[in-house]
Design a protein around this motif. Sequence first.
Motif, PDB file in Angstrom:
ATOM      1  N   UNK A 219       0.837  -1.208   0.000  1.00 11.35           N
ATOM      2  CA  UNK A 219       0.000   0.000   0.000  1.00 11.35           C
ATOM      3  C   UNK A 219       0.868   1.253   0.000  1.00 11.35           C
ATOM      4  N   UNK A 220       1.936   1.228   0.780  1.00  7.78           N
ATOM      5  CA  UNK A 220       2.829   2.389   0.852  1.00  7.78           C
ATOM      6  C   UNK A 220       3.493   2.640  -0.500  1.00  7.78           C
ATOM      7  N   UNK A 221       3.907   1.572  -1.187  1.00 12.30           N
ATOM      8  CA  UNK A 221       4.522   1.744  -2.509  1.00 12.30           C
ATOM      9  C   UNK A 221       3.529   2.315  -3.519  1.00 12.30           C
ATOM     10  N   UNK A 222       2.275   1.910  -3.410  1.00 14.95           N
ATOM     11  CA  UNK A 222       1.257   2.482  -4.294  1.00 14.95           C
ATOM     12  C   UNK A 222       1.136   3.989  -4.058  1.00 14.95           C
ATOM     13  N   UNK A 223       1.209   4.405  -2.801  1.00 10.34           N
ATOM     14  CA  UNK A 223       1.155   5.830  -2.489  1.00 10.34           C
ATOM     15  C   UNK A 223       2.394   6.552  -3.039  1.00 10.34           C
ATOM     16  N   UNK A 224       3.555   5.908  -2.932  1.00  5.44           N
ATOM     17  CA  UNK A 224       4.776   6.513  -3.468  1.00  5.44           C
ATOM     18  C   UNK A 224       4.687   6.664  -4.985  1.00  5.44           C
ATOM     19  N   UNK A 225       4.179   5.613  -5.660  1.00  2.85           N
ATOM     20  CA  UNK A 225       4.014   5.691  -7.104  1.00  2.85           C
ATOM     21  C   UNK A 225       3.019   6.760  -7.507  1.00  2.85           C
ATOM     22  N   UNK A 226       1.941   6.881  -6.743  1.00  2.49           N
ATOM     23  CA  UNK A 226       0.939   7.909  -7.025  1.00  2.49           C
ATOM     24  C   UNK A 226       1.526   9.309  -6.828  1.00  2.49           C
ATOM     25  N   UNK A 227       2.336   9.467  -5.794  1.00  2.00           N
ATOM     26  CA  UNK A 227       2.981  10.755  -5.544  1.00  2.00           C
ATOM     27  C   UNK A 227       3.858  11.167  -6.724  1.00  2.00           C
ATOM     28  N   UNK A 228       4.650  10.223  -7.212  1.00  2.00           N
ATOM     29  CA  UNK A 228       5.517  10.511  -8.359  1.00  2.00           C
ATOM     30  C   UNK A 228       4.692  10.784  -9.611  1.00  2.00           C
ATOM     31  N   UNK A 229       3.697   9.946  -9.862  1.00  2.89           N
ATOM     32  CA  UNK A 229       2.919  10.078 -11.080  1.00  2.89           C
ATOM     33  C   UNK A 229       2.138  11.371 -11.175  1.00  2.89           C
ATOM     34  N   UNK A 230       1.622  11.829 -10.062  1.00  2.00           N
ATOM     35  CA  UNK A 230       0.779  13.028 -10.071  1.00  2.00           C
ATOM     36  C   UNK A 230       1.599  14.306  -9.928  1.00  2.00           C
ATOM     37  N   UNK A 231       2.618  14.280  -9.078  1.00  2.00           N
ATOM     38  CA  UNK A 231       3.295  15.521  -8.704  1.00  2.00           C
ATOM     39  C   UNK A 231       4.632  15.755  -9.402  1.00  2.00           C
ATOM     40  N   UNK A 232       5.282  14.723  -9.917  1.00  2.00           N
ATOM     41  CA  UNK A 232       6.592  14.914 -10.536  1.00  2.00           C
ATOM     42  C   UNK A 232       6.425  15.386 -11.982  1.00  2.00           C
ATOM     43  N   UNK A 233       5.905  16.594 -12.117  1.00  2.00           N
ATOM     44  CA  UNK A 233       5.660  17.205 -13.425  1.00  2.00           C
ATOM     45  C   UNK A 233       6.124  18.652 -13.382  1.00  2.00           C
ATOM     46  N   UNK A 234       6.900  19.056 -14.391  1.00  2.00           N
ATOM     47  CA  UNK A 234       7.421  18.289 -15.520  1.00  2.00           C
ATOM     48  C   UNK A 234       8.501  17.299 -15.086  1.00  2.00           C
ATOM     49  N   UNK A 235       8.743  16.325 -15.937  1.00  2.00           N
ATOM     50  CA  UNK A 235       9.724  15.308 -15.624  1.00  2.00           C
ATOM     51  C   UNK A 235      11.114  15.941 -15.526  1.00  2.00           C
ATOM     52  N   UNK A 236      11.857  15.702 -14.418  1.00  2.44           N
ATOM     53  CA  UNK A 236      13.144  16.382 -14.252  1.00  2.44           C
ATOM     54  C   UNK A 236      14.181  16.029 -15.310  1.00  2.44           C
TER      55      UNK A 236
END
Length: 470
Positions: A219-236
């Motif tokens: 569950x924690x990894x799903x939250x980490x993936x969601x954090x990256x997918x939604x907020x890591x924009x634009x891609x560094x």
Amino acid sequence: MKDTEQTGTAGPDAPSPAATVSPAAAEPRPARASVPAGVDLAALRRRTTAVLVASQILGGFGVATGIALAALLAADVSGSEGLSGLALTASVLGTAVLSLPLAALMSRRGRRPGLMLGYLLGAAGGLVVVAAAVLGNFPLLLLGMAVFGASSAANLQTRFAAADLAAPEQRARAIAAVMWATTLGAVLGPNIAAPAGRSVSALSERIPETAGPFLWAAVIFLLAGLTVGVLLRPDPLLTARALAAGPAAADGGPDSGPDRGPDSGAHERSLRAGLAAISASPQARLALAAVALSHTVMVAIMVMTPLDLDHHGADIQLIGLVISGHITGMYAFSPLVGWVADRLGRYSVVLGGVGLLALAALLAGTAGGNHAQTAVGLFLLGLGWSGGLVGGSALLTDSVPPGDRPAAQGLSDLAMNASAGAGGALAGLVVSVAGYGWLTALAAALLVPVVLLAVVTAPHPAKGTGPDPG
């Protein structure tokens, strides 16, 4: 900063990255890219770092929660304490092997897809481990642990994502800031493992308590993936390539495609290109050796220290305190290590880390029943590891052309985890045959190649550039 004031050397971020650096030249330092109109680069750097720190806290938390009881779960499922260590071994090997495809994906599509996939695979691996525990299937458990290792691969790659947009003179600090975030997960994760096991077993009697932490980790990894997918924009990574190409390449947006950048069409973004880039740069070879061998020395000594403490009468509580001090040395001071690497140079921090690792091996190997000396040795072991990893990671990023960085960084993590896995496996054999003292001596001997490479590739700064342009 003086690091950026080199003469006659074009760094890998310069518009023409094909130039190589001779051993006698100063360490490569990328030129500053022009910032397209309308892009607040400072704000983008802060936002990107904040997102990566958040994902690293979650990712580190998930890994620490899962592996805390992994050996006990493996012993329960296999019915043999002798096989319990295979669970962590499978996870380390999974991290090493999966670093390559994740790096290749990042090279083609950017950091965000690669990090997301790593966390999603880690979540899937956690669920497979739970299923294996319910079914009592040990081979399936090892498979799940190997896939679970993808989460660690994502955590490791996050430090390089932090360096993508960082100014050259601030790269080490950016890497260290993300590494420091791991401290929270490393400390909190093991303490959550027991309540996680009880909460899951209360839901279903078929799930053993020792498997519960893996369900929480998923569950924690799903939250980490969601954090990256939604907020890591634009891609560094894609943004860094667009910035390096200049305003013309950024007109379509920094996240408009993976082939933007000055190296578009000039570099094959593949693992082969990453290996070629490392082979072509003496500084990159030093960085790879520093990262891989520092990690191997740390793992080999750390995994056998609890056994040595036990043989000298230490109880479980004292052993836990020593390991906690070791983890504190690994992560808590990483921002300071990064600052020193940016101020004094990568070489200074790498060699300082090697010195601390050697001193740690001496203290731990000669401590005998002096538990305070062992504790100091293990703390210095963690601090030396931090110097090798932060300094080496920053030096590797400096030394490789932008288009080849993800692949080279993936190869670095492969070497780091594969060599540490072998070192950890051989450590037990060395201790059983020759003793803990010989293990620490042999581990210290592994640092000699790093020193030799540093001497051979040491920069010779021009007058006025400071003691270590790296």
